[in-house]
Design an enzyme around this catalytic site. Structure first.
Site, PDB file in Angstrom:
ATOM      1  N   GLU A  26       0.820  -1.206   0.000  1.00 41.93           N
ATOM      2  CA  GLU A  26       0.000   0.000   0.000  1.00 41.93           C
ATOM      3  C   GLU A  26       0.859   1.263   0.000  1.00 41.93           C
ATOM      4  O   GLU A  26       0.520   2.256  -0.652  1.00 41.93           O
ATOM      5  CB  GLU A  26      -0.926   0.010   1.228  1.00 41.93           C
ATOM      6  CG  GLU A  26      -1.897  -1.150   1.281  1.00 41.93           C
ATOM      7  CD  GLU A  26      -1.386  -2.322   2.094  1.00 41.93           C
ATOM      8  OE1 GLU A  26      -2.191  -2.938   2.811  1.00 41.93           O
ATOM      9  OE2 GLU A  26      -0.160  -2.626   2.014  1.00 41.93           O
ATOM     10  N   CYS A  48      -0.376   0.186   7.801  1.00 45.43           N
ATOM     11  CA  CYS A  48      -0.816   0.648   6.484  1.00 45.43           C
ATOM     12  C   CYS A  48      -2.155   1.365   6.571  1.00 45.43           C
ATOM     13  O   CYS A  48      -2.467   2.221   5.741  1.00 45.43           O
ATOM     14  CB  CYS A  48      -0.922  -0.533   5.522  1.00 45.43           C
ATOM     15  SG  CYS A  48       0.684  -1.219   5.068  1.00 45.43           S
ATOM     16  N   LEU A 102      12.017 -40.950   3.113  1.00 45.09           N
ATOM     17  CA  LEU A 102      11.866 -39.672   3.805  1.00 45.09           C
ATOM     18  C   LEU A 102      10.506 -39.039   3.475  1.00 45.09           C
ATOM     19  O   LEU A 102       9.892 -38.401   4.336  1.00 45.09           O
ATOM     20  CB  LEU A 102      13.005 -38.731   3.437  1.00 45.09           C
ATOM     21  CG  LEU A 102      13.037 -37.369   4.150  1.00 45.09           C
ATOM     22  CD1 LEU A 102      12.956 -37.518   5.658  1.00 45.09           C
ATOM     23  CD2 LEU A 102      14.293 -36.588   3.754  1.00 45.09           C
TER      24      LEU A 102
END
Length: 363
Positions: A55, A87, A296
């Site tokens: 912004e 903001c 894994l």
């Protein structure tokens, strides 16, 4: 019903946000557009943690034209002091008349507070434009905030008969160039990429983006015993950083040698995917890509560290009773117990196919 113009402006926010893909952790990807008299007069995106939010860049670009304008942003504006000021205050001081946000920020420091602050200042606020697209863009951020763990993606490439390599272990290449380029692009959006010791020994991977993007993820090797080659490509840290996770006391001399080459080594009392993700969370990671072997991968699924799957399928048959598959033993004995992916999408990449979906865990 959202207007066509509002949706188009929100899609522009998303396009802007993606320009910082893989570079904002632990922050979300955010883009902002300032519109006055149906014309874009300013836009910007958040480039990374510690830098101004989207912004702010958009308002700077709009300068005096922000007065009475509409601001589009894909995530609710923040209303707290972090590394940067709120903001909401910047929007109020700029005198904007309307704010259109794609989604509410799940961060409890913000969640709804930014909207309430803007409304209290007399600004018209609309929330939920292109909400699904906004949620998907920042799914890793949302997961991290809600579950205090990075968002895990399991990626693998297999033949039509479900093999990731031949019986000899040879695996270059299962898929074609187009699919491999998609993997390099995926890596560029992630903060870390994880492999096990078997992958390092068998494939000697580089695990970079191969220059499809400037950002390379942190390369992570999980090895309890550190039975790893001395000359692996991963030990060259000039292009990308490497982290080795191991258990306490493993091969101290080898650890010293790795450290001299710029490789970071972290010892853990008990190394498993859950502990690995806890450590990566502490480092601020949002997205973690698992490019490991079947054993894994099964551990990572069992520890619920995988939320999404990218499965590349090549129209090849290799056969082999001992040829490895992408996921090892999960302890499921009935087909009715199988993990069924949700929100599945697929697309073709050259002669190969990519199937994307989410595991049925809370995410």
């Amino acid at each position: 019903m959202d207007s066509t113009f509002d949706r188009a402006m929100m899609q522009r926010c998303l396009d802007l946000a993606r320009q910082a893909s893989g570079q904002t952790a632990p922050n979300p990807m955010v883009g902002a557009v300032v519109v006055k008299n149906s014309q874009i007069v300013g836009e910007g995106f958040h480039p990374g943690a510690g830098q101004p939010h989207a912004e702010v860049f958009a308002l700077r670009a709009a300068a005096g034209q922000a007065q009475g304008a509409t601001v589009y942003v894909n995530l609710e504006p923040c209303n707290h002091h972090g590394r940067t000021p709120p903001c909401t205050e910047a929007l109020i001081q700029a005198g904007v008349a309307r704010v259109v946000a794609g989604m509410v920020d799940p961060d409890p420091r913000v969640s709804g507070g930014g909207i309430a602050r803007l409304q209290a200042a007399g600004i018209d606020v609309r929330v939920g434009v292109e909400a699904a697209a906004c949620q998907e863009l920042n799914e890793a951020f949302v997961h991290r905030v809600l579950h205090h763990q990075p968002f895990g993606i399991l990626k693998y490439a297999m033949t039509l008969d479900g093999k990731i390599a031949a019986s000899t272990g040879h695996s270059a290449w299962v898929t074609g160039k187009t699919a491999r380029a998609a993997v390099h692009q995926l890596r560029s959006t992630c903060d870390a990429v994880v492999v096990g010791g078997n992958t390092v020994r068998r494939d000697n991977p580089l695990l970079t983006t191969h220059q499809v993007a400037r950002h390379n993820p942190l390369r992570v090797v999980m090895s309890r015993s550190l039975d790893l080659p001395d000359d692996a490509k991963l030990w060259d840290t000039a292009e990308a950083a490497t982290l080795v996770l191991t258990e306490a006391g493993s091969r101290p001399d080898f650890q010293t040698a790795l450290a001299k080459r710029g490789v970071e080594v972290v010892e853990m009392s008990s190394l498993n995917p859950g502990q690995a993700m806890t450590h990566l969370y502490s480092r601020g990671c949002l997205s973690v890509l698992w490019e490991c072997g079947g054993r894994l991968a099964a551990e990572a699924i069992a520890h619920r560290t995988i939320q999404k799957v990218w499965a590349f399928i090549a129209p090849k048959i290799i056969g082999g009773a001992t040829a490895p598959s992408p996921v090892g033993e999960l302890g499921l004995s009935l087909m009715s117990e199988a993990l069924v992916l949700e929100r599945v999408k697929w697309r073709s990449l050259g002669s190969d196919y990519l199937i994307e979906g989410y595991l049925p865990f809370e995410s």
